[in-house]
Scaffold this active site. Structure first.
Site, PDB file in Angstrom:
ATOM      1  N   THR A 128       0.166   0.136  -6.787  1.00 37.77           N
ATOM      2  CA  THR A 128       1.257   0.079  -6.358  1.00 37.77           C
ATOM      3  C   THR A 128       1.883   1.630  -6.052  1.00 37.77           C
ATOM      4  O   THR A 128       3.010   1.921  -6.077  1.00 37.77           O
ATOM      5  CB  THR A 128       2.249  -0.255  -7.431  1.00 37.77           C
ATOM      6  OG1 THR A 128       1.809   0.211  -8.728  1.00 37.77           O
ATOM      7  CG2 THR A 128       2.223  -1.840  -7.664  1.00 37.77           C
ATOM      8  N   GLY A 186       3.183   4.389  -3.815  1.00 34.19           N
ATOM      9  CA  GLY A 186       3.872   4.431  -2.705  1.00 34.19           C
ATOM     10  C   GLY A 186       4.814   3.231  -2.202  1.00 34.19           C
ATOM     11  O   GLY A 186       5.099   3.156  -1.040  1.00 34.19           O
TER      12      GLY A 186
END
Ligand SMILES: Nc1ncnc2c1ncn2[C@@H]1O[C@H](COP(=O)(O)OP(=O)(O)OP(=O)(O)O)[C@@H](O)[C@H]1O
Ligand SMILES: Cc1ncc(CO)c(N)n1
Length: 269
Positions: free
Chosen positions: A201, A203
């Site tokens: 996860t 960004g």
């Protein structure tokens, strides 16, 4: 245009934004506020640019190119926020503000003394603000654990002058990842998708806000842009690239490969 920090690891910041713009068929320009030495395991160094040079980058692009929508990400310091706000005040563009504060590995991407400038100078210019729950807690000074508290915090945020706010539910628990969207005129909707059990996860917030910006630039309404951006990020999280040894990046290619067979659930009220 994205005004944000560079992520040398390519999964967040300027790099995530430009990849998202490209996948969505819009021409991206970039204003770099800071360089980070970063990979999927964390941020090892931050080298900010100067406020004057941030202003110069914005002005030079606007002098030549017809910018339709702007997003801000990592802004780092009070002086960079003041400069970005003063410069954008003069421009007629839709503005998506992602109030980036802390990276997944814990590094501070916004100095704590910059929160006041963010609230008083940049938020009044925003078409939409996209805080995650910890960021909404810092902006409002409230602790947020329930939908009721999400709504109260959204009201506080709207009173700071933003036109709308997407309270992102990625950091809450539950089978669904639900984002709650509130507008100044009192309207509301929520978008629900399956929560993916993953560490990939890195960004997500940058990619989501970049997708909203791209869709706004293409002329979609804010509501359409937010719903379509949620599809983009959901597919990007569901089909990870599995690279790196920490929080791996999301998959920016997935939306174009799979969007035709995928919908998110929208609740109105
Ligand atoms: N595990 C997950 N499964 C499905 N959707 C998720 C998940 N985590 C986050 N999202 C969605 O991704 C989008 C970005 O939300 P998130 O809360 O992760 O942002 P963020 O914390 O600002 O990201 P960043 O780490 O880039 O700062 C939101 O639409 C959120 O609902
Ligand atoms: C440069 C940059 N911007 C934003 C984030 C938040 O994901 C990050 N890790 N790095």
């Amino acid at each position: 245009m994205t005004i944000a920090g560079s992520d040398s690891g390519g999964g967040a910041g300027i790099q995530a934004d430009l990849k998202t713009f490209q996948e969505l068929g819009v021409f991206g320009t970039s204003v770099i506020t800071a360089l980070t030495a970063q990979n999927t395991l964390g941020v090892e160094g931050i080298f900010p640019t100067t406020p004057d040079f941030v202003k110069q980058q914005i002005e030079v692009v606007f002098q030549d190119l017809a910018v339709k929508a702007v997003k801000t990400g990592m802004l780092f310091s009070p002086t960079i926020i003041e400069t970005v706000s003063d410069t954008l005040k003069e421009k007629d563009v839709q503005l998506v503000v992602d109030p980036v504060m802390i990276a997944k590995g814990g590094a501070n991407l916004l100095q704590s003394e910059a929160v006041d400038a963010l609230k008083s100078q940049l938020l009044p210019l925003a078409t939409v603000l996209t805080p995650n729950i910890p960021e909404a807690e810092v902006i409002t000074g409230m602790s947020i654990h329930s939908v009721n508290e999400i709504e109260k915090a959204a009201e506080k945020i709207l009173s700071l002058g933003v036109e709308s706010v997407v309270m992102k539910g990625g950091h809450l628990s539950g089978k669904e990842a639900i984002d709650h969207v509130y507008f100044k005129d009192g309207s509301y909707f929520a978008i629900q998708s399956n929560r993916v059990n993953t560490t990939q996860t890195h960004g997500t917030g940058c990619t989501f806000s970049a997708a909203i910006t791209a869709f706004l630039g293409q002329g979609k309404t804010l509501k359409e842009a937010i719903i379509e951006a949620k599809k983009f990020i959901q597919l990007a999280i569901e089909h990870p690239l599995n690279i790196g040894h920490g929080h791996g990046p999301t998959n920016h290619f997935a939306y174009n490969q799979m969007k035709k067979s995928f919908e998110v659930v929208v609740h109105e009220s």
